[in-house]
Design a protein around this motif. Structure first.
Motif, mmCIF file in Angstrom:
data_model
loop_
_atom_site.group_PDB
_atom_site.id
_atom_site.type_symbol
_atom_site.label_atom_id
_atom_site.label_comp_id
_atom_site.label_asym_id
_atom_site.label_seq_id
_atom_site.Cartn_x
_atom_site.Cartn_y
_atom_site.Cartn_z
ATOM 1 N N ASN A 271 10.309 1.319 2.673
ATOM 2 C CA ASN A 271 8.898 1.690 2.725
ATOM 3 C C ASN A 271 8.704 3.109 2.199
ATOM 4 N N PRO A 272 9.076 3.347 0.952
ATOM 5 C CA PRO A 272 8.888 4.704 0.433
ATOM 6 C C PRO A 272 7.407 5.007 0.212
ATOM 7 N N GLN A 273 7.060 6.243 0.456
ATOM 8 C CA GLN A 273 5.693 6.710 0.230
ATOM 9 C C GLN A 273 5.744 7.966 -0.608
ATOM 10 N N PRO B 60 4.083 -2.935 -2.951
ATOM 11 C CA PRO B 60 3.643 -4.078 -2.155
ATOM 12 C C PRO B 60 2.119 -4.206 -2.113
ATOM 13 N N ALA B 61 1.406 -3.102 -2.284
ATOM 14 C CA ALA B 61 -0.051 -3.159 -2.278
ATOM 15 C C ALA B 61 -0.583 -3.962 -3.465
ATOM 16 N N SER B 62 0.248 -4.179 -4.492
ATOM 17 C CA SER B 62 -0.181 -4.953 -5.653
ATOM 18 C C SER B 62 0.106 -6.445 -5.487
ATOM 19 N N ALA B 63 0.694 -6.837 -4.353
ATOM 20 C CA ALA B 63 1.052 -8.231 -4.110
ATOM 21 C C ALA B 63 -0.173 -9.065 -3.754
ATOM 22 N N PRO C 288 -0.058 -5.614 1.369
ATOM 23 C CA PRO C 288 1.330 -6.072 1.362
ATOM 24 C C PRO C 288 1.498 -7.369 2.129
ATOM 25 N N TYR C 289 2.666 -7.940 1.937
ATOM 26 C CA TYR C 289 2.877 -9.314 2.353
ATOM 27 C C TYR C 289 3.019 -9.549 3.843
ATOM 28 N N SER C 290 3.203 -8.515 4.640
ATOM 29 C CA SER C 290 3.410 -8.769 6.057
ATOM 30 C C SER C 290 2.985 -7.568 6.882
ATOM 31 N N GLU C 291 2.935 -7.780 8.174
ATOM 32 C CA GLU C 291 2.599 -6.722 9.122
ATOM 33 C C GLU C 291 3.874 -6.007 9.529
ATOM 34 N N PHE D 248 9.711 -5.606 0.844
ATOM 35 C CA PHE D 248 10.733 -6.053 -0.091
ATOM 36 C C PHE D 248 10.640 -5.187 -1.347
ATOM 37 N N ALA D 249 11.701 -4.439 -1.644
ATOM 38 C CA ALA D 249 11.680 -3.481 -2.752
ATOM 39 C C ALA D 249 12.387 -3.998 -4.000
#
Length: 127
Positions: free
Chosen positions: A10-12, A62-65, A81-84, A89-90
């Motif tokens: 979860n890189p930011q 993941p925000a583009s998923a 993203p795909y889940s809570e 998944f990177a």
């Protein structure tokens, strides 16, 4: 034996290599980060040379998923993203090695601070 190495992080902000954007990794001394990267590159080089690396890809933010879930019997799209979860998944690497022990040896070079790395056997068609 085929295995997939799944990288969760979860890189930011989102970026690759993920370690360059993860606080736990950035907190390490530079020489430790350099050694981790050297070990990773050496492992990839060895896998390529041995024909054990079949494929690998980094994934986008993941925000583009787009998610597809069944609602009332039909797939309905929603944004990612795909889940809570905190980790996403990177990327992945598909390897073909001689034994589970070799897969376990390889995967250690893929894990780093602030990431979760999953090693999972690939199922052949039909199970």
């Amino acid at each position: 034996m085929k295995y997939v190495i799944l990288i969760h992080a979860n890189p930011q902000p989102w970026g690759h290599p993920t370690g360059d954007f993860i606080a736990e990794n950035l907190a390490l001394p530079e020489e430790v980060r350099d050694q981790l990267m050297t070990s990773f590159v050496e492992t990839l080089t060895e896998l390529e040379r041995n024909g054990e690396l079949l494929h690998g890809e980094a994934l986008g933010d993941p925000a583009s998923a787009t998610l597809y879930r069944w609602v009332d019997g039909v797939p309905v799209a929603s944004s990612g993203p795909y889940s809570e979860t905190k980790e996403h998944f990177a990327g992945f690497f598909l390897i073909d090695v001689e034994s589970p022990e070799r897969a376990q040896e390889v995967v250690t070079a893929f894990s780093g601070p602030g990431e979760t790395v999953e090693l999972r056997p690939v199922m052949s068609p039909g199970g």
